[in-house]
Design a protein around this motif. Structure first.
Motif: not given
Length: 178
Positions: A25-40, A52-58, A78-81
């Motif tokens: 489920d996209p709503a509950t999946v954990g996004v690990p720390p570090g630089r991650r590219i997540v699906p839309l 906040a992670r998006l704004d921090a560039g990670v 806001r999205v650097a990548l």
């Protein structure tokens, strides 16, 4: 750490692409720390939590071939990548997504091709507006990527227009014939 082609050179890259397992489920999946590219869908479901992670560039977002890039229109500044996934050789929808992001939506950040990106298509990724190409880990050796970089200079003057330049007939001035 993988190697990517970015702005005409090889670079070490520490971004990791998060892919959902079937049924996750996209709503509950954990996004690990570090630089991650997540699906839309993960970005859409967890926007408040991940902002906040998006704004921090990670944190970055990737689009599948059937995703509408306009869904990111409010966040483009806001999205650097933004990455675009190419799931298989015959799926060219990513080219259209890249072109739409660059031309219609005016995205100026890093645009990265991910997934099943193949050497013989590297030139065309660049023509559509990608500035980074991330082959699957282990797909190419460093020597093969260096050779691919050299091959990007095979075409000095493309005739057709694309995101990166006007068509040749608009770039060449010609004197009128009497």
């Amino acid at each position: 750490m993988s190697e990517i082609i970015k702005h005409g050179a090889l670079h070490a890259d520490d971004w990791e692409v998060l892919r959902l397992a079937e049924g996750q489920d996209p709503a509950t999946v954990g996004v690990p720390p570090g630089r991650r590219i997540v699906p839309l869908p993960v970005w859409q479901a967890q926007r408040d939590r991940l902002g906040a992670r998006l704004d921090a560039g990670v944190l970055a977002v990737w689009l599948a071939g059937d995703d509408d890039p306009a869904l990111l229109a409010d966040d483009l500044a806001r999205v650097a990548l933004i990455a675009v996934d190419f799931p298989k050789f015959a799926d060219g929808r990513g080219y259209s997504i890249a072109t739409l992001l660059r031309t219609r939506l005016g995205y100026g950040g890093e645009l990265r091709a991910i997934g099943n990106v193949l050497r013989d298509q590297f030139f065309f990724y660049l023509r559509c507006g990608f500035d980074a190409i991330q082959p699957q880990p282990g797909k190419y050796s460093t020597e093969q990527l260096q050779a691919a970089l050299a091959s990007l200079k095979d075409f000095s003057e493309p005739y057709q227009g694309a995101v990166d330049r006007d068509p040749l007939f608009r770039r060449v001035s010609r004197e009128a014939r009497p």
